[in-house]
Design an enzyme around this catalytic site. Structure first.
Site, PDB file in Angstrom:
ATOM      1  N   HIS A   1      61.671  46.386  38.868  1.00 20.97           N
ATOM      2  CA  HIS A   1      60.956  46.549  40.519  1.00 20.97           C
ATOM      3  C   HIS A   1      61.701  47.484  41.135  1.00 20.97           C
ATOM      4  O   HIS A   1      61.603  48.323  41.886  1.00 20.97           O
ATOM      5  CB  HIS A   1      62.052  45.129  41.232  1.00 20.97           C
ATOM      6  CG  HIS A   1      61.399  43.633  41.409  1.00 20.97           C
ATOM      7  ND1 HIS A   1      60.467  43.234  40.442  1.00 20.97           N
ATOM      8  CD2 HIS A   1      60.185  43.670  42.302  1.00 20.97           C
ATOM      9  CE1 HIS A   1      59.877  41.987  39.987  1.00 20.97           C
ATOM     10  NE2 HIS A   1      59.821  42.131  41.925  1.00 20.97           N
TER      11      HIS A   1
ATOM     12  N   GLU B   1      69.288  41.394  42.246  1.00 21.27           N
ATOM     13  CA  GLU B   1      68.085  40.495  41.433  1.00 21.27           C
ATOM     14  C   GLU B   1      68.596  40.150  39.684  1.00 21.27           C
ATOM     15  O   GLU B   1      67.306  38.958  40.549  1.00 21.27           O
ATOM     16  CB  GLU B   1      67.196  39.953  42.710  1.00 21.27           C
ATOM     17  CG  GLU B   1      67.676  39.621  43.911  1.00 21.27           C
ATOM     18  CD  GLU B   1      66.577  38.860  44.728  1.00 21.27           C
ATOM     19  OE1 GLU B   1      65.242  38.965  44.925  1.00 21.27           O
ATOM     20  OE2 GLU B   1      66.759  39.001  45.889  1.00 21.27           O
TER      21      GLU B   1
ATOM     22  N   TYR C   1      31.677  19.512  55.537  1.00 18.85           N
ATOM     23  CA  TYR C   1      31.847  17.863  55.758  1.00 18.85           C
ATOM     24  C   TYR C   1      31.094  17.150  55.770  1.00 18.85           C
ATOM     25  O   TYR C   1      32.080  17.030  57.566  1.00 18.85           O
ATOM     26  CB  TYR C   1      32.150  16.871  54.561  1.00 18.85           C
ATOM     27  CG  TYR C   1      32.025  15.889  53.968  1.00 18.85           C
ATOM     28  CD1 TYR C   1      31.482  15.768  52.837  1.00 18.85           C
ATOM     29  CD2 TYR C   1      31.617  14.983  54.446  1.00 18.85           C
ATOM     30  CE1 TYR C   1      30.860  14.687  52.592  1.00 18.85           C
ATOM     31  CE2 TYR C   1      31.875  13.680  54.949  1.00 18.85           C
ATOM     32  CZ  TYR C   1      30.493  13.064  53.239  1.00 18.85           C
ATOM     33  OH  TYR C   1      30.543  12.229  52.306  1.00 18.85           O
TER      34      TYR C   1
ATOM     35  N   ASP D   1      37.198  15.638  73.988  1.00 18.33           N
ATOM     36  CA  ASP D   1      35.677  15.416  72.608  1.00 18.33           C
ATOM     37  C   ASP D   1      34.097  15.626  72.553  1.00 18.33           C
ATOM     38  O   ASP D   1      33.978  15.787  71.645  1.00 18.33           O
ATOM     39  CB  ASP D   1      35.704  13.513  72.298  1.00 18.33           C
ATOM     40  CG  ASP D   1      36.658  12.776  72.243  1.00 18.33           C
ATOM     41  OD1 ASP D   1      38.301  13.839  72.279  1.00 18.33           O
ATOM     42  OD2 ASP D   1      36.986  12.186  72.558  1.00 18.33           O
TER      43      ASP D   1
ATOM     44  N   SER E   1      42.329   8.285  65.245  1.00 14.49           N
ATOM     45  CA  SER E   1      42.807   8.758  66.478  1.00 14.49           C
ATOM     46  C   SER E   1      44.082   7.644  67.596  1.00 14.49           C
ATOM     47  O   SER E   1      44.203   7.194  67.364  1.00 14.49           O
ATOM     48  CB  SER E   1      41.228   8.644  67.123  1.00 14.49           C
ATOM     49  OG  SER E   1      41.354   9.243  68.070  1.00 14.49           O
TER      50      SER E   1
ATOM     51  N   GLN F   1      30.975  13.413  45.604  1.00 15.36           N
ATOM     52  CA  GLN F   1      30.005  14.700  44.623  1.00 15.36           C
ATOM     53  C   GLN F   1      29.676  15.965  45.489  1.00 15.36           C
ATOM     54  O   GLN F   1      30.040  17.419  45.036  1.00 15.36           O
ATOM     55  CB  GLN F   1      28.661  14.102  43.970  1.00 15.36           C
ATOM     56  CG  GLN F   1      27.983  13.651  45.279  1.00 15.36           C
ATOM     57  CD  GLN F   1      28.195  11.388  45.625  1.00 15.36           C
ATOM     58  OE1 GLN F   1      29.468  11.853  45.502  1.00 15.36           O
ATOM     59  NE2 GLN F   1      27.725  11.012  45.749  1.00 15.36           N
TER      60      GLN F   1
END
Lengths: 433, 433
Positions: free
Chosen positions: A420, A415, A130, A361, A237, A191
């Site tokens: 298993h 368990e 984006y 930056d 920031s 959108q």
């Protein structure tokens, strides 16, 4: 907001807490609107995206013109000044070189039981990027997102960028060309995020979406998370400078203002061991604010959230810094490396007087997408890892199953997960027959 | 749900889409309740946590008894059978050995411009571990969360576990002891997550929260995300087995059932190149379902979401697997390594007939907390990386600033961020004076 704090003051802790807990973000609640937009794009695909683009960006597109052709990208990029293109080329090279070193390696080994273990890294197949339109459309941010994706090996990098009233940013197009973005769609907002996450007739769905955006974009990213991966949702920031008295106050003032000019909600803090120097920096900030182009924004940020803190010594400064867990930390002291050793929580550290944060930056190499709002306590800046995933591998030999299988049977039984255990028991029965 | 699919069938694609898109999760909307609980804990701290614990777990605690003493933990752990303790010790050793290899290294280098660049990894200071009470209280899950945290170097690992009606699981206590958990609080639900995220008078806040839980716990983790880091929100478990005809149908049936028995919403899939073998496995599943302890759960899972898919060849099987992006992938074929090379998206791969998935749940070494619901396309299982964060480092020399600073000035100007540019210009002016 307290502007000048001294750690020796009796009310320092209360003042520091006020600084730490300042609620700087006013995120409008757009979640219902965004939910509606996403549902619409899921249901109607291109048609919904095109209608919303016409409504919000005042641009009439068709499925055919939604995507920019290579010729259109090249023509737009040609409008970028030559010196900007050259700077973007250098930035891309340096960012790429840094991120190439982040590539993790696959591992495979055989342990003493005879089990072969390891893992393998693979890139995300398709990533969406984006890029905001308008004022906050930064070619540097495009590079910081696109380069790690390409270094990771992402085969398909699809970018969305709104073009309000048809406006295209030439430097952004040049950066997209340089970074090797594969597809560019002139759409934005929730959108565009929905189109990337779910796909439309024209846009194939991606697996991960990164990049900054406004409140609608952020809300949309939160909503599609799970369907696709997303990067962090960045807050305003921040910079913390730790400086001794042996600095030019104007340099430090400019470093503080370089965050303050981003956003009225940005936060710029100075911790210094020299009270007189602290006052000199505050004066230099005020002076620069008289003429700075973005003085309206920077002035509000500095007034509302900025502060100078006078600490007893650098140890105390480091401890305060860890409580702040700053996004950007600049260490302008005689021995910045020694001070850095005392820091645990920071997104990025800039060492010494020749490393203003602005270098990071644009051109330093490390990523500028960094954890804000104290999240450097538990998270990291953007990296190639955000575009890779790990598959763990295990291969038992008959001997290794014989050696460690019984422990798995015991644990499965404890368990109450019978199948298993039986899946191991069935194999051991054959081995022991 | 389609139970037996053949890729040569004309309606295969539609049937496969039905499988892929099956909505298996019915997450009740508990968000409002959870928001109220979190606000209450933030406002009233211990008092709120204790009231909610009395209401939901029917246990009356005080700030003093909320935390288990080492003696209480030891006494509870002593009730675990010796063979269970021994199995947990072996599991912890193997999980630790695997995760120790995941530790990333710090890097530092000087580039041709004279800039020193690099990064440094540091552990999260404090992590919170959620452990469910009652039936789904698994010591193996505790190890899978606690061991990576400890390997990463987390100094403080605080665990919360509800004790409904005072019930404590001895195996869980033994696992906590073995893994080196530092603090154990007998609280659970959204109130425990809120206490970990925001802190109370008795419980210090943590920086990251991991571990499985019910819908309330998941909603609470989503809500506190940002304040603290969280791990993924796991969906129902899944397994895909790719098997040729040269396997024991009963073994494969048990492997499928070992996921199905977890949850009615679990999904167990078999892709085979041998239709007769596929039918034999389906029959073996039905036979095992006659006697399996958890046949009610496993039967519903298999009926609603299970399937056998007959593929033309292993290439087709690999391509289908990548569309599924399974959490667990078992490759029971003659050359599992060659087949694994063709797989791009999977949380964990188990290679060959001696590696039932259950080995990975307990004792193999790799983590069993893995991406579900097709998220292996973009995310990875739990690892030491979840308990580490990276700080990037940059140190310019005067020469390197002279070399690359002008490009930063150009880009700052092109982005209309004047102070960014001036912070570089001010330094270059001195250098060039």
């Amino acid at each position: 907001m307290p502007q000048f704090l001294e750690t020796t003051a009796t009310d320092f802790e209360a003042q520091f807490q006020t600084l730490l807990n300042a609620k700087r973000e006013d995120s409008p609640d757009v979640d219902d609107v965004v939910a509606g937009i996403i549902a619409d794009v899921r249901a109607r695909g291109d048609a919904a995206v095109l209608e919303l683009t016409e409504r919000f960006d005042r641009v009439a597109l068709t499925p055919e013109t939604m995507r920019m052709t290579p010729e259109e990208v090249a023509a737009a990029a040609d409008d970028a000044p030559e010196e900007v293109r050259a700077a973007l080329v250098l930035a891309e090279e340096r960012i790429r070189a840094y991120h190439e070193r982040q590539m993790p390696s696959d591992e495979s080994w055989t342990d003493e039981s005879g089990a072969r273990l390891g893992w393998r890294w693979t890139p995300v197949s398709a990533a969406g990027l984006y890029v905001p339109g308008g004022l906050a459309s930064y070619p540097s941010s495009l590079l910081m997102n696109a380069v790690p994706a390409k270094v990771a090996g992402v085969q398909r990098l699809a970018m969305v960028v709104p073009t309000p009233d048809g406006a295209v940013n030439p430097a952004v197009m040049a950066a997209a060309q340089i970074a090797g973005v594969d597809e560019i769609y002139r759409i934005g907002g929730a959108q565009a995020v929905a189109a990337l996450a779910y796909g439309t007739q024209t846009i194939a769905a991606v697996d991960k979406i990164t990049g900054p955006g406004n409140a609608f974009v952020a809300a949309a990213k939160r909503r599609v998370f799970g369907r696709v991966g997303i990067d962090m949702i960045a807050g305003p920031s921040e910079i913390l400078v730790i400086a001794d008295g042996d600095n030019d106050p104007d340099w430090i003032a400019l470093d503080l203002l370089s965050q303050a000019e981003h956003d009225e909600s940005a936060q710029s803090l100075l911790i210094t061991t020299d009270a007189a120097f602290g006052k000199a920096v505050a004066e230099a900030v005020d002076k620069r604010l008289e003429t700075l182009e973005r003085r309206a924004i920077a002035g509000i940020s500095w007034r509302d959230y900025g502060a100078v803190i006078v600490a007893r010594d650098l140890d105390e400064a480091a401890a305060l810094s860890d409580r702040i867990a700053p996004e950007h930390l600049e260490l302008c002291v005689a021995d910045p490396d020694a001070l850095a050793e005392k820091i645990t929580h920071a997104g990025a550290i800039f060492l010494g007087q020749w490393t203003p944060e602005a270098i990071g930056d644009y051109i330093g190499g490390p990523n500028h997408v960094l954890p804000t709002a104290r999240s450097a306590r538990f998270s990291s800046g953007l990296s190639v890892m955000d575009f890779l995933k790990r598959t763990t591998l295990a291969k038992m030999s008959a001997d290794s199953l014989r050696a460690i299988g019984p422990a798995a049977e015991v644990l499965a039984t404890s368990e109450s997960l019978e199948a298993h255990g039986l899946s191991v028991t069935a194999r051991l029965s054959k081995l022991n027959r």
